[in-house]
Design an enzyme around this catalytic site. Sequence first.
Site, PDB file in Angstrom:
ATOM      1  N   ASN A   8       1.030  -1.109   0.000  1.00  0.00           N
ATOM      2  CA  ASN A   8       0.047  -0.099  -0.079  1.00  0.00           C
ATOM      3  C   ASN A   8       0.817   1.489   0.016  1.00  0.00           C
ATOM      4  OD1 ASN A   8      -1.881   2.075   0.534  1.00  0.00           O
ATOM      5  ND2 ASN A   8      -2.524   1.385   2.531  1.00  0.00           N
ATOM      6  N   TRP A   9       1.013   1.919  -1.167  1.00  0.00           N
ATOM      7  CA  TRP A   9       1.997   3.109  -1.186  1.00  0.00           C
ATOM      8  C   TRP A   9       1.394   4.391  -0.842  1.00  0.00           C
ATOM      9  CZ3 TRP A   9       4.097   2.503  -7.103  1.00  0.00           C
ATOM     10  CH2 TRP A   9       4.860   1.471  -7.018  1.00  0.00           C
ATOM     11  N   LYS A  10       0.199   4.390  -0.356  1.00  0.00           N
ATOM     12  CA  LYS A  10      -0.622   5.397   0.118  1.00  0.00           C
ATOM     13  C   LYS A  10      -0.235   6.630  -0.834  1.00  0.00           C
ATOM     14  CE  LYS A  10      -0.324   3.519   4.398  1.00  0.00           C
ATOM     15  NZ  LYS A  10      -0.435   3.699   6.029  1.00  0.00           N
ATOM     16  N   HIS A  89      -9.850   1.196   4.361  1.00  0.00           N
ATOM     17  CA  HIS A  89      -8.240   1.677   5.356  1.00  0.00           C
ATOM     18  C   HIS A  89      -8.653   2.484   6.099  1.00  0.00           C
ATOM     19  CE1 HIS A  89      -4.535   2.734   6.085  1.00  0.00           C
ATOM     20  NE2 HIS A  89      -4.063   1.587   5.457  1.00  0.00           N
ATOM     21  N   GLU A 159      -6.052  -5.034  10.596  1.00  0.00           N
ATOM     22  CA  GLU A 159      -4.717  -3.830  10.676  1.00  0.00           C
ATOM     23  C   GLU A 159      -5.264  -2.747  11.724  1.00  0.00           C
ATOM     24  OE1 GLU A 159      -2.357  -1.962   7.491  1.00  0.00           O
ATOM     25  OE2 GLU A 159      -4.242  -0.709   7.393  1.00  0.00           O
ATOM     26  N   SER A 208       2.895  -1.663  10.551  1.00  0.00           N
ATOM     27  CA  SER A 208       4.380  -1.839  10.861  1.00  0.00           C
ATOM     28  C   SER A 208       4.980  -3.370  10.441  1.00  0.00           C
ATOM     29  CB  SER A 208       4.652  -1.547  12.411  1.00  0.00           C
ATOM     30  OG  SER A 208       4.236  -0.358  12.685  1.00  0.00           O
TER      31      SER A 208
HETATM   32  P1  PGA Z   1       2.485   0.301   7.769  1.00  0.00           P
HETATM   33  O1  PGA Z   1       1.165   0.729   6.952  1.00  0.00           O
HETATM   34  O2  PGA Z   1       2.986  -0.927   7.163  1.00  0.00           O
HETATM   35  O3  PGA Z   1       3.491   1.577   7.279  1.00  0.00           O
HETATM   36  O4  PGA Z   1       2.352   0.076   9.211  1.00  0.00           O
HETATM   37  C1  PGA Z   1       0.168  -0.215   6.849  1.00  0.00           C
HETATM   38  C2  PGA Z   1      -1.057   0.268   6.333  1.00  0.00           C
HETATM   39  O5  PGA Z   1      -1.475   1.341   6.561  1.00  0.00           O
HETATM   40  O6  PGA Z   1      -1.657  -0.120   5.165  1.00  0.00           O
END
Ligand code: PGA
Length: 248
Positions: A8-10, A89, A159, A208
């Site tokens: 997930n590159w956001k 999300h 998550e 994380s």
């Molecule tokens: P993160 O993000 O691996 O940086 O904790 C995961 C996500 O929000 O999908």
Amino acid sequence: MKKIIIANWKMNPKTSKEAAILARAASEAARVAKNIEVVIAPPFVHLQAVRGVKLGAQNIFWEKSGPYTGEISPLQLKAYGVRHVLLGHSERRTLGETNEEINKKVKAVLENGMKAILCVGETEKKKDVVFPQEIATELKEGLKNIKKNFLKNLIVVYEPVWAISTNKNAKADNPKNVFEMTILIRKELLKMFGKKVAFLTPILYGGSVDKKNAVDFVKLGKVDGLLVGSASLNPKKFVKIIKNVSKI
Ligand code: PGA
């Protein structure tokens, strides 16, 4: 079943050139790791830069076409080669997306034959709570009135919001807790849709995930895959996650 690793590159990276470099590293690792399904969910503007892995989207709109300025439809994404869509999300929920809207999006994705990746998770870690009500609600409302035969394309991600690396004091969950949560999520799915959906729906972990803990979540947390945010923006780290998990 192949393990699923989703990047997930956001809202990153800035340029398509950077996106292509990241995608190339991931697709080379994916080519070798035949037992892993690698999905990259870039921002819409970088969809074209991603090749050699399964293409995901970070959002979608539920209508097919029409006067919806700024939105992107299931038909458009499908025509582009997108087969997986992240939904619910926590960062979108924070921006105001409701379970009702998420439910419309889940339906739109499944009715168009794509995979719906529904993210659920509690905001705060509370010691005395076994199964947070938030998660039960997110599952119940997010999956409301969905025809059972569509659910073969459902993926659920556990998550916990407090574990997402960019949140304050974030800390990855531990595999034991993740394993327990997957059982409780399956129990909820069992109540809603029966045995087959409860057993067959892949459940992933996100929050994380890095090259050090990825294997433990899959091996000890017994999840079917991982949703990776920050670490997926570093080609070395992301490749290592794919390689390590493929050796399990
Ligand atoms: P993160 O993000 O691996 O940086 O904790 C995961 C996500 O929000 O999908």
